[in-house]
Design a protein around this motif. Sequence first.
Motif, PDB file in Angstrom:
ATOM      1  N   UNK A   1      67.224  68.136 119.379  1.00 44.47           N
ATOM      2  CA  UNK A   1      67.579  66.749 119.653  1.00 44.47           C
ATOM      3  C   UNK A   1      68.838  66.332 118.910  1.00 44.47           C
ATOM      4  N   UNK A   2      69.176  67.077 117.848  1.00 47.88           N
ATOM      5  CA  UNK A   2      70.371  66.758 117.065  1.00 47.88           C
ATOM      6  C   UNK A   2      71.590  67.526 117.552  1.00 47.88           C
ATOM      7  N   UNK A   3      71.518  68.121 118.739  1.00 49.18           N
ATOM      8  CA  UNK A   3      72.585  68.991 119.227  1.00 49.18           C
ATOM      9  C   UNK A   3      73.932  68.269 119.265  1.00 49.18           C
ATOM     10  N   UNK A   4      73.989  67.128 119.939  1.00 46.89           N
ATOM     11  CA  UNK A   4      75.276  66.428 120.055  1.00 46.89           C
ATOM     12  C   UNK A   4      75.687  65.814 118.725  1.00 46.89           C
ATOM     13  N   UNK A   5      74.727  65.338 117.956  1.00 41.89           N
ATOM     14  CA  UNK A   5      75.067  64.778 116.645  1.00 41.89           C
ATOM     15  C   UNK A   5      75.712  65.835 115.756  1.00 41.89           C
ATOM     16  N   UNK A   6      75.182  67.064 115.807  1.00 46.70           N
ATOM     17  CA  UNK A   6      75.800  68.144 115.037  1.00 46.70           C
ATOM     18  C   UNK A   6      77.197  68.454 115.551  1.00 46.70           C
ATOM     19  N   UNK A   7      77.346  68.458 116.870  1.00 45.95           N
ATOM     20  CA  UNK A   7      78.683  68.710 117.429  1.00 45.95           C
ATOM     21  C   UNK A   7      79.649  67.606 117.017  1.00 45.95           C
TER      22      UNK A   7
ATOM     23  N   UNK B   1      69.801  64.191 125.706  1.00 42.14           N
ATOM     24  CA  UNK B   1      70.241  63.916 124.342  1.00 42.14           C
ATOM     25  C   UNK B   1      71.752  63.724 124.279  1.00 42.14           C
ATOM     26  N   UNK B   2      72.476  64.612 124.929  1.00 47.56           N
ATOM     27  CA  UNK B   2      73.938  64.522 124.950  1.00 47.56           C
ATOM     28  C   UNK B   2      74.391  63.226 125.614  1.00 47.56           C
TER      29      UNK B   2
END
Length: 977
Positions: free
Chosen positions: A116-122, A541-542
């Motif tokens: 769920x943190x994929x885009x936040x990490x990016x 999420x993104x």
Amino acid sequence: MFDPLPHPRLFGMPPGADFPAALVDHLRAAHADRPPQDLARVRLIVNTRRMARRIRDLFDQGPALLLPRIELITDLGQSHHLAEVPEAVPALRRRLELVELISALLDAEPDLAPRAALYDLADSLARVLDEMNGEGVAPEVLEALDVSDMSGHWARALRFLTIARRFQDDGEARLDTEARQRLVTQMTLAAWAEDPPQDPVILAGSTGSRGSTNLLMQGVARLPQGAVVLPGFDFEMPEDVWNRLDSALTGEDHPQFRFARLLAGLGMTPAEVLAWPGATSPSVARNRAVSLALRPAPVTHQWMNEGPELTGLTGAMENVTLLEAPSARAEALAIAMRMRQAAEDGVTAALITPDRMLTRQVSAALDRWDIVPDDSGGQPLQLSPPGRFLRHVADLFSTRVTAESLLTLLKHPLTHSAAKRGPHLLLSRALELRLRRKGPPFPTADSLRAFAAAHRDDMAGPWAEWIIATFLGRERPEKVPLAERVADHLALAERIAGGHLDPGPGKLWEERGGVKAAETMDELRRESVHGGSIDARDYATLFNAVLGRAEVRDPDSGHAGVLVWGTLEARVQGADLVILGGLNEGAWPELPPPDPWLNREMRHKAGMLVPERKIGLSAHDFQQAIAAKEVWLTRSIRTQDAETVPSRWISRLTNLLGGLPGEGQAALSEMRARGAAWVARARTLEAVARIDPAPRPAPRPPRAARPDRLSVTEIQRLIRDPYAVYARRVLRLEPLDPLMKLPDALLRGTVLHEVLEHFVKETRDDPAARTAERLLALCDAVLSREVPWAEARHLWRARMARVAGGFLADEVLRRERGDPVGFEVKGRAEIAGLGFTLTAKADRIDLDANGNALLYDYKTGAPPGEKKQIHFDRQLLLSAAIAERGGFETVEPRLVVGAAYIGLGASAGEVPAPLEKIPPGKAWEDFCALISAYSEETQGFTARRAMFSKADTGDYDQLARFGEWDVTTDPDRREVR
């Protein structure tokens, strides 16, 4: 325009000066006696578009002039001699590229972070890479960092960061915004070194917090006619304090640190910074006190030495109010009251805070006076109607449509907005009632067609087919190219927005929110080819994160004199009253966001910005804002969770003033007194007259309105909570079923009843089939048909498997006592003379060899014990009385020789009814007495008369206003007509 100087040319404006106004005033004054074209030759470079707009507005006020060239720092790359520099890679494209890298990282190391943190990490990784480019940090610097004494996480993060940096570093063709800005700055400075411009070049309003901006400021300051104008420069701070701001680790959180770094780069001292002509502060004495309060640690000895030298504190603080509210609500209300008064007085009031929750609370409080503030922050796109709509549509690709998610979209204001919106809402509401009453929790094509067939509206059929084709079966959880995901998302969103009569987008892209949503979706569509493949959950999420980057602003709707600013807007605008709100630690200053890639020490060693940079910028904003003509400093002592900690700047200022006898303590006391007066006004505004609590209801309706029919299961309710019977049977109020049916105890009981009924019927004449395997096979069939929740199916099957052995053993004994002759048998009996009917439904009736009846009732919960059955739960006893009166269909009057509950829960086994103590005849006699009493108009239906536990809740407790009274309150036996 400028006289020659032996050092680079730096100007400063003190905190509290109206920076754009002072800048424009001096430019006009300096060119008043010059040819008009001289002002047009001035090149004015500012750091924000808001600053440029404010300067242009000030010039537009007249008189007519040839204006200077007003540019942004980011406009430097548009010069003709920099045409060969490629455009920067769009920020969204860079993040989409990084999403692929991080997705592969999470596949390899899933313990690093949730998907769920994929885009936040990016996003955080992109910011780190941007910062490296802006500060000129090469990949080799990261590779040289020694992390051997740190945890394995940082070594792993550093390795990945180096890989990502080298992936990004693919020549000028892959320049991001920061890298391009630094390259443009370096090329501009090189061109100036060869051919310095002779016309004035002024860079104004920047603090130089970014590396590339700092380089540009140094280059401008060294030009023959170049000048840098610094906002909020502290002319009151001694030089020895300036000299201590030499390390980012110890001084980055100070408001003047960025200026100290600029001075060091130019080889200048603070004394060489010139005051911009005409820029004055409302209170020099206040600036001096604030400067002392914000000194870098340690400060105690400086306060003791220099504090007594402060003079005029009472006058300096006479326009400063310190409001310490007991709660965030009280703080917001007090601020709203002050802004309302300012609007009445024709005074411009501005609330400055980074706390968006506080701004929403203040806006809500102002709404009671029909005042809409001019909020520069706008509304996050993801919270706007188009944003919410698009997010709901995106979820259709990842999860099966539920009744709740379907109705959420059907009732959204943008759904079916092209035509026939009214009939669409009527059908949606009718469908909602059907789903609440009959389900299913996961709508199907058959259930929707059945709804349409039962509805009289001719539009129902095509409307239901539109729902089936548009909403059902949209799940596509597998990985799909992002471009295809976005195209499907857009097509489905427009189809839902248009409705079944119009394939167009309806009103989806209209108004400000729709226009912004369309721009965001167009950008995502353009850049989606760079995003690779993505599954449905990661796409949702993104997409939420992409919407979170955009805001919807309506500059025309707010009150011109009631303003809400972020700290960035406050740097370039002025107001008569400035309110600094939310001054608590964690809110202002905000805590630095967690950085999963580089810790504080690694950043410092690499020459990057340390986390305290944001705190230092916030401190500079605070130092400028508190110097305004009239200032409010507000905070809440408590939030909903716990007691708050005052902002470090409030603590420093109050500690300094509180430690100065005389004027200091008096000034602080008066600041607090002014704030306390407004808190008291807010408390008075919200004060309400005391309303007596509602009495404990025991209504006495007329005899004709009293119930004349109850089931045996309702008799326990009549004994324990008569008011619930009154509400349901007299007022005819039924609890509204939940929209999304849950696997609750009622459904569990219904399903297990059906399983046992089928099992007993099938094995009545075949003892060999009475096996656990056969019982569980029937259980599986019923569960798969009636229970759509996989978790509930597994849990309920496990429960049946757990009790199967005991049930089968007891069933052998039951078959020895009698044979089953009826299942779910309906029964009824009347009380002669009262016109009252008692109804029942027996789960199972057996007959023994003598023709006597045995009654059984299945209980998935805990069966009632003997005492409960004697005094409250008379279901089986009354069922036995009905059986002896011949009230059950297909069963002749019989002598009841036994009755029992068959437990299917944790308390498995049989619990017999106490027929020896309460024979059916006695049970019927008691029942007749009870009904006779309730047939009299003097008998009230008392609320919660004899609940099993005080913690028990009833469907009608809210209607009875339980909580305003308790069980010790005397009933209000009021006659109702």
